[in-house]
Design a protein around this motif. Structure first.
Motif, PDB file in Angstrom:
ATOM      1  N   GLY A 109      -2.076   7.514   3.998  1.00 44.65           N
ATOM      2  CA  GLY A 109      -0.648   7.322   3.760  1.00 44.65           C
ATOM      3  C   GLY A 109      -0.351   6.061   2.977  1.00 44.65           C
ATOM      4  O   GLY A 109       0.494   6.060   2.071  1.00 44.65           O
ATOM      5  N   GLN A 110      -1.047   4.973   3.284  1.00 45.14           N
ATOM      6  CA  GLN A 110      -0.836   3.717   2.562  1.00 45.14           C
ATOM      7  C   GLN A 110      -1.332   3.832   1.119  1.00 45.14           C
ATOM      8  O   GLN A 110      -0.734   3.270   0.199  1.00 45.14           O
ATOM      9  CB  GLN A 110      -1.547   2.564   3.285  1.00 45.14           C
ATOM     10  N   ARG A 159       7.052 -10.415   3.464  1.00 42.07           N
ATOM     11  CA  ARG A 159       7.714 -10.221   4.753  1.00 42.07           C
ATOM     12  C   ARG A 159       9.218 -10.518   4.723  1.00 42.07           C
ATOM     13  O   ARG A 159       9.732 -11.334   5.507  1.00 42.07           O
ATOM     14  CB  ARG A 159       7.039 -11.061   5.847  1.00 42.07           C
ATOM     15  N   PRO A 160       9.989  -9.875   3.818  1.00 44.31           N
ATOM     16  CA  PRO A 160      11.442 -10.072   3.828  1.00 44.31           C
ATOM     17  C   PRO A 160      12.070  -9.566   5.120  1.00 44.31           C
ATOM     18  O   PRO A 160      11.561  -8.634   5.750  1.00 44.31           O
ATOM     19  CB  PRO A 160      11.927  -9.267   2.618  1.00 44.31           C
ATOM     20  N   TRP A 220      -5.533  -1.798   6.932  1.00 45.84           N
ATOM     21  CA  TRP A 220      -6.300  -1.100   7.969  1.00 45.84           C
ATOM     22  C   TRP A 220      -6.904  -2.101   8.931  1.00 45.84           C
ATOM     23  O   TRP A 220      -7.320  -3.175   8.505  1.00 45.84           O
ATOM     24  CB  TRP A 220      -7.409  -0.265   7.300  1.00 45.84           C
ATOM     25  N   PRO A 221      -6.960  -1.811  10.244  1.00 47.12           N
ATOM     26  CA  PRO A 221      -6.584  -0.569  10.929  1.00 47.12           C
ATOM     27  C   PRO A 221      -5.135  -0.557  11.429  1.00 47.12           C
ATOM     28  O   PRO A 221      -4.843   0.064  12.448  1.00 47.12           O
ATOM     29  CB  PRO A 221      -7.563  -0.524  12.099  1.00 47.12           C
ATOM     30  N   HIS A 222      -4.255  -1.239  10.713  1.00 47.62           N
ATOM     31  CA  HIS A 222      -2.811  -1.169  10.982  1.00 47.62           C
ATOM     32  C   HIS A 222      -2.480  -1.643  12.401  1.00 47.62           C
ATOM     33  O   HIS A 222      -1.750  -0.966  13.143  1.00 47.62           O
ATOM     34  CB  HIS A 222      -2.295   0.265  10.772  1.00 47.62           C
ATOM     35  N   LEU A 231       0.818  -5.745  -2.179  1.00 45.68           N
ATOM     36  CA  LEU A 231       1.616  -4.562  -1.882  1.00 45.68           C
ATOM     37  C   LEU A 231       0.966  -3.893  -0.675  1.00 45.68           C
ATOM     38  O   LEU A 231       0.137  -2.995  -0.806  1.00 45.68           O
ATOM     39  CB  LEU A 231       1.640  -3.631  -3.093  1.00 45.68           C
ATOM     40  N   SER A 232       1.322  -4.354   0.487  1.00 47.06           N
ATOM     41  CA  SER A 232       0.646  -3.914   1.709  1.00 47.06           C
ATOM     42  C   SER A 232       1.586  -4.048   2.892  1.00 47.06           C
ATOM     43  O   SER A 232       2.572  -4.795   2.853  1.00 47.06           O
ATOM     44  CB  SER A 232      -0.606  -4.771   1.962  1.00 47.06           C
ATOM     45  N   GLY A 233       1.267  -3.322   3.963  1.00 43.71           N
ATOM     46  CA  GLY A 233       1.970  -3.464   5.226  1.00 43.71           C
ATOM     47  C   GLY A 233       3.479  -3.338   5.130  1.00 43.71           C
ATOM     48  O   GLY A 233       4.202  -4.040   5.842  1.00 43.71           O
TER      49      GLY A 233
END
Length: 295
Positions: free
Chosen positions: A264-265, A185-186, A251-253, A213-215
């Motif tokens: 897309g992710q 979360r930079p 998910w579910p974003h 490697l997410s979000g």
């Protein structure tokens, strides 16, 4: 053909058709960050609670099947608080395919912690965004960290980069494995120059820290988060290595349901790691060991 054989054949057909892979061969893949819930479950923490929709495991597994993902780690959403009963129910329904991360009180009894572990819960999550770090020096927290370490359970951390040091340092000092969500979360403006992100990179030397490697979309609007993620990749490779990175769909974003998708992710990972063998390490080799999956 029986039901299990039919499902296996259908899955292999989906895997072969997926354009992400260059060869039509089975490749095991783990989604290391997703949530499942029903909208009518009690939600004691309303800060991030979605409204009006369900995210059931059947939908999650169907999305996995459609995107060549074979296993998953479901993370207790913060808005469900410390009632992990739905998480445990889902894990018991899919014991070979899913693992879990729970949210617990530091005073949790040994019996309850053991029951979670036996159900497939591999660790706990600290979602501290907007909150101060826990008082890890308090007796209850010292006891919990010790009991987690004794059971080989990890701690997953969700916090903005600038607030990571008071979370990560005590956990590493307690001998725990630490997993950091969403690239750490930079700050969107600072990106990879965020001092908190640089601190995160330095902890790679401990060999007990992993990054998801997410979000990426949570780290800056209008594509900024994806730009920061792409810039972060060579630094994460240098300081942590592929053996300390894993992928998650998120998910579910939640809060981003209208702009993010599972496919897309999944495709973003191919941009971050164009080499198939490197993707294999991040999608399977690394998380399979940490979460104790077998093919």
């Amino acid at each position: 053909m029986n039901r299990r054989q039919f499902q296996s054949a259908a899955f292999l057909a989906t895997l072969s058709a997926c354009s992400i892979f260059k060869r039509p061969t089975t490749m095991y893949a783990i989604d290391c960050h997703a949530h499942v819930f029903l909208h009518n479950l009690p939600m004691p923490d309303k800060r991030r609670a979605p409204s009006g929709y369900d995210a059931p495991p059947e939908q999650f597994l169907a999305l996995q099947d459609a995107n060549a993902v074979t296993h998953g780690v479901i993370v207790q959403p913060s808005f469900l608080g410390t009632d992990n009963s739905y998480l445990v129910d889902v894990l018991r329904r899919y014991p070979r395919r899913l693992r879990g991360i729970a949210v617990v009180k530091p005073s949790i009894a040994d019996e309850e912690l053991d029951a979670l572990h036996q159900a497939g819960v591999m660790g706990i999550r600290l979602n501290q965004v907007g909150l101060a770090a826990p008082d890890f020096a308090a007796p209850a927290w010292r006891s919990l960290l010790q009991r987690l370490q004794q059971r080989g359970m990890q701690v997953e951390v969700h916090q903005t980069a600038r607030e990571l040091p008071p979370l990560i340092a005590p956990l590493l000092d307690a001998g725990l494995n630490v997993v950091v969500d969403h690239f750490g979360r930079p700050d969107p403006a600072l990106g990879i120059d965020d001092p908190g992100f640089r601190y995160l990179l330095a902890q790679g030397a401990s060999r007990r820290l992993w990054v998801k490697l997410s979000g990426a979309y949570r780290n800056g609007a209008n594509g900024r988060g994806e730009v920061v993620a792409l810039q972060a990749m060579p630094l994460l490779r240098e300081h942590l290595g592929l053996e300390r990175m894993m992928w998650g769909s998120d998910w579910p974003h939640t809060l981003f349901e209208k702009t993010a998708s599972y496919a897309g992710q999944r495709q973003l990972l191919a941009q971050w790691l164009p080499d198939e063998q490197e993707r294999r390490r991040v999608l399977w080799d690394t998380p399979a060991q940490l979460f104790e999956f077998t093919p």
